[in-house]
Design an enzyme around this catalytic site. Structure first.
Site, short mmCIF file in Angstrom:
data_model
loop_
_atom_site.label_atom_id
_atom_site.label_comp_id
_atom_site.label_asym_id
_atom_site.label_seq_id
_atom_site.Cartn_x
_atom_site.Cartn_y
_atom_site.Cartn_z
N ASP A 184 1.46 -11.60 1.24
CA ASP A 184 2.46 -12.42 0.55
C ASP A 184 2.46 -12.22 -0.96
O ASP A 184 1.92 -13.04 -1.72
CB ASP A 184 2.28 -13.91 0.89
CG ASP A 184 3.62 -14.64 0.79
OD1 ASP A 184 4.50 -14.13 0.07
OD2 ASP A 184 3.78 -15.68 1.43
N LYS B 234 8.48 -8.07 8.43
CA LYS B 234 9.10 -9.18 7.73
C LYS B 234 10.59 -8.90 7.65
O LYS B 234 11.01 -7.85 7.18
CB LYS B 234 8.50 -9.30 6.33
CG LYS B 234 9.00 -10.50 5.55
CD LYS B 234 8.34 -10.59 4.19
CE LYS B 234 7.31 -11.69 4.16
NZ LYS B 234 6.90 -12.10 2.83
N ASP C 68 -0.20 -16.54 -5.98
CA ASP C 68 -0.02 -17.52 -4.91
C ASP C 68 -1.16 -17.37 -3.89
O ASP C 68 -0.94 -17.44 -2.68
CB ASP C 68 1.34 -17.33 -4.24
CG ASP C 68 1.73 -18.51 -3.36
OD1 ASP C 68 1.18 -19.62 -3.58
OD2 ASP C 68 2.56 -18.34 -2.45
N SER D 90 1.17 -3.81 8.13
CA SER D 90 0.07 -3.86 9.09
C SER D 90 0.02 -5.25 9.71
O SER D 90 0.33 -6.25 9.06
CB SER D 90 -1.26 -3.49 8.45
OG SER D 90 -1.37 -4.02 7.17
N1 ADE Z 1 2.05 -13.29 9.21
C1 ADE Z 1 2.68 -12.85 8.13
N2 ADE Z 1 2.37 -11.57 7.89
C2 ADE Z 1 1.52 -11.19 8.84
C3 ADE Z 1 0.82 -10.00 9.12
N3 ADE Z 1 0.95 -8.91 8.37
N4 ADE Z 1 0.01 -9.98 10.18
C4 ADE Z 1 -0.13 -11.08 10.93
N5 ADE Z 1 0.49 -12.23 10.72
C5 ADE Z 1 1.31 -12.29 9.68
#
Ligand code: ADE
Length: 325
Positions: free
Chosen positions: A178, A63, A160, A115
């Site tokens: 998230d 991210k 959420d 992950s």
């Molecule tokens: N989209 C957001 N986070 C993710 C993740 N950890 N693995 C796969 N798709 C995602």
């Protein structure tokens, strides 16, 4: 020497790539340690990339948050919440959550190495088949319930929870993701003034960006923070698995909130009777009266609901998930 290594390694278990990486000297990573691939997710202030660790060849979801954007959109608190919750969960060793491997930054961006959940999120699966059969609903809602038990036991609320935040790994087991809206509770009934604070209108409106379909009535009105709000969301998700759509739907947010506060929803014909009884006991306006809120540690009263008859919650993570048709 050999026996010492075995001892360190947890009494003779085999060395996995994870363990080897954990034993490596800790040096801060940087973007050049990864090959960045396709975009696999986009949030209000972040982009998630599929990336490969050049040292281990392992795939990760990274991210990436633009610092300027976080400051501009006042999302600093959200980023901190996500990092704190993911750190606690990653240290807890549960496989039910995306794991945070490391974080680093450069001049412009923050990076969260997590992950990679290969099979994406739950929503397209529900939408593709229209609705889940009882076995699928039982299994996936059972795994979500186990995740909530673990989360609430650690005094973390997700706040959420929705199908888009339930990711699926290579074996089709769930990984909850998230944690940007999460809250780490000091006491179970603490009041978080930041969510609906009149003096902080930006925070308030930002709390409801995207879909509010799974927001509990107490989050809309009373400012009460309790893990029970996640049980409301679980009720919405179970309903959606069976009916194909979430219980509360409206084009306008105003009408949606009104429906939630009035418990204004209906069950389609043919809705599984046991599931209906369970959802009715979760979608209860008073957060203290929802099934499970009086349980401690495990949600035993939810586990023992007739809808889950015959399901062994303790071995779900090593059970082959039922196929989604
Ligand atoms: N989209 C957001 N986070 C993710 C993740 N950890 N693995 C796969 N798709 C995602």
């Amino acid at each position: 020497q050999t026996s010492q290594v075995v001892q360190v390694n947890g009494g003779g278990q085999s060395l996995t790539a994870d363990k080897i990486v954990n034993m490596m000297p800790v040096t801060k990573r940087n973007p050049r340690d990864y090959i960045f691939g396709k975009v696999i997710g986009e949030g209000s202030y972040s982009t998630v990339y599929l990336a490969k660790d050049i040292h281990t060849n392992r795939e990760h979801a990274i991210k990436v948050c633009e610092k300027q954007q976080i400051i501009r959109e006042k999302k600093r608190e959200q980023v901190r919440r996500e990092k704190d919750a993911l750190n606690i969960l990653s240290n807890s060793g549960s496989s039910l959550f995306v794991k945070l491997y490391c974080t680093f930054q450069d001049a412009e961006r923050l990076y969260f190495v997590m992950s990679y959940a290969k099979n994406g999120d739950l929503l397209p699966y529900i939408n593709k088949v229209g609705s889940f059969d009882a076995a699928c609903t039982r299994f996936y809602s059972g795994e979500i319930l186990r995740a909530l038990e673990h989360l609430h036991d650690l005094n973390i609320m997700h706040r959420d929870l929705k199908p888009e935040n339930i990711l699926l790994d290579h074996n089709m087991h769930i990984k909850v993701a998230d944690f940007g809206c999460s809250k780490i509770l000091e006491q179970p009934d603490a009041v978080d003034k930041s969510i609906l604070d009149e003096n902080n209108p930006r925070q308030r409106s930002n709390s409801f960006v995207g879909t509010a379909q799974y927001v509990s009535p107490e989050l809309l009105t009373e400012k009460t923070i309790s893990p029970s709000s996640d049980l409301w969301a679980l009720g919405c998700i179970i309903y959606q698995m069976i009916a194909g759509l979430p219980p509360f739907r409206s084009r306008s947010e105003y009408m949606l909130f009104k429906k939630i506060l009035n418990l204004d929803y209906v069950y389609p014909d043919g809705f599984n009777a046991d599931a209906k009884d369970l959802v009715q006991k979760l979608l209860v306006l008073d957060p203290n009266e929802r099934l499970g809120t009086k349980d401690d540690q495990r949600y035993t009263s939810i586990r023992s609901h007739p809808f889950y008859n015959g399901l062994d919650f303790d071995t779900l993570h090593v059970t082959n998930p039922p196929p989604i048709y």
